[in-house]
Design a protein around this motif. Sequence first.
Motif, short mmCIF file in Angstrom:
data_model
loop_
_atom_site.label_atom_id
_atom_site.label_comp_id
_atom_site.label_asym_id
_atom_site.label_seq_id
_atom_site.Cartn_x
_atom_site.Cartn_y
_atom_site.Cartn_z
N THR A 3 0.88 -1.17 0.00
CA THR A 3 0.00 0.00 0.00
C THR A 3 0.91 1.22 0.00
O THR A 3 2.13 1.09 0.03
CB THR A 3 -0.90 0.05 1.26
N GLU A 18 0.17 -4.60 3.77
CA GLU A 18 -1.08 -4.90 4.47
C GLU A 18 -1.50 -6.32 4.10
O GLU A 18 -1.20 -6.80 3.01
CB GLU A 18 -2.19 -3.93 4.02
N HIS A 20 -7.65 2.38 2.03
CA HIS A 20 -6.22 2.49 1.72
C HIS A 20 -5.97 3.23 0.41
O HIS A 20 -4.88 3.14 -0.15
CB HIS A 20 -5.57 1.09 1.69
N LEU A 66 -7.84 0.92 -1.87
CA LEU A 66 -6.84 0.33 -2.74
C LEU A 66 -7.53 -0.86 -3.41
O LEU A 66 -8.03 -1.76 -2.72
CB LEU A 66 -5.62 -0.13 -1.94
#
Length: 373
Positions: A289, A294, A313, A326
């Motif tokens: 990330t 993560e 994210h 994300l």
Amino acid sequence: MPPHKDLYELMGVARTASQDEIRKAYLKLAHKYHPDKTGGDKAAETKLKEINGAYDILKNPDKRAQYDRFGSMDGQGPGGGFGADSFGGTGFEAPFEDFFDMLFGQGGRRKAGPRSRPGNDLEFQISLTLEEVSTGAKKKVSFNRMELCGGCQGSGAAPGSRAETCPQCAGSGQVRAAHGFFSVTRTCGHCHGVGQVITKPCRDCSGAGQIKTRREISVDVPRGIDAGARLRVTGEGEPGSGNGPRGDLYLLIAIEPHPVFTRAGVDIRCQLPVTFPQAALGDTVSAPTLHGLEELKVPAGAQTGTEVHLRGHGLPDLRGLRQGDLVVTLIVETPTKLNRRQKELLKELGEISEKSNHPLHETFRERLRKMKS
Ligand SMILES: [Zn+2]
Ligand SMILES: [Zn+2]
């Protein structure tokens, strides 16, 4: 009516010349064609009037942009065949000024009064990484800008000498001219509204009153800013003349390409390769990330193109109301360069596979059957 000359040609500068270069070219020409020098030569007088007229346009960034857009004002502009010369014997200081007032109204002219003009705005591009967009950033920006000359305190006059009161307007910066029955007040063409003329230019700045200087400032760039945005930094442009305020500095935001991520509004995206067993059985893997690794859950039965969201994210929006995700797109990698044992296992897997293991395959076969019948 002779076709009107190109203003840049008249001033002997390139179309890309900076405001400072134009000002310097003007000072040189005004000096060269000044009646004191030419002994009242008629051709020189006409030339000086033309130069004054050209400078009136080019010194003002707004008018200059309008002139650039309309070309050489030889009849192709919206005025239609109404070049500066068609104003006839009204003197030369005014026609361009009037021309613009007619076209664009009084707003086209800044009435700052004598001796006071706002400075020019500046614009530069700055690049940010996605990480900086995510957190916000303090960026150092260094650039060249004009500063008041220390040698003459910005007056443009050599030390020991002084700018003298303009003889044509007696220092008011405005002259009155008769237009038939009317009397019209306009900016003085001799001093361009400044009210003073320089007889002995300062050596440090050649009479410009300003000198190019390197400036470094630190700018707070807000989180979530997008490419193409313009940040305005008030009062960091070029200095005004007289009591005029400084112009502003504009920073045009560009985002550097990232080796892993791409931006999609507030979301950021990346592709993550997973092995065939990971995709089939499901797994927990580490995903990159903007702020470290993560945990990411690969769902059992994942396909190439399966998207997994890591909520929050992504990037913040500018108003701080929302935080994007994300979005990880899984790419299932078919194993290559298999050894004998691996091949055996996969063959066996193939043999014991059932229809329900490959629904896509089955759907496709179904369609093929429909096509044949
Ligand atoms: Zn100076
Ligand atoms: Zn004057």
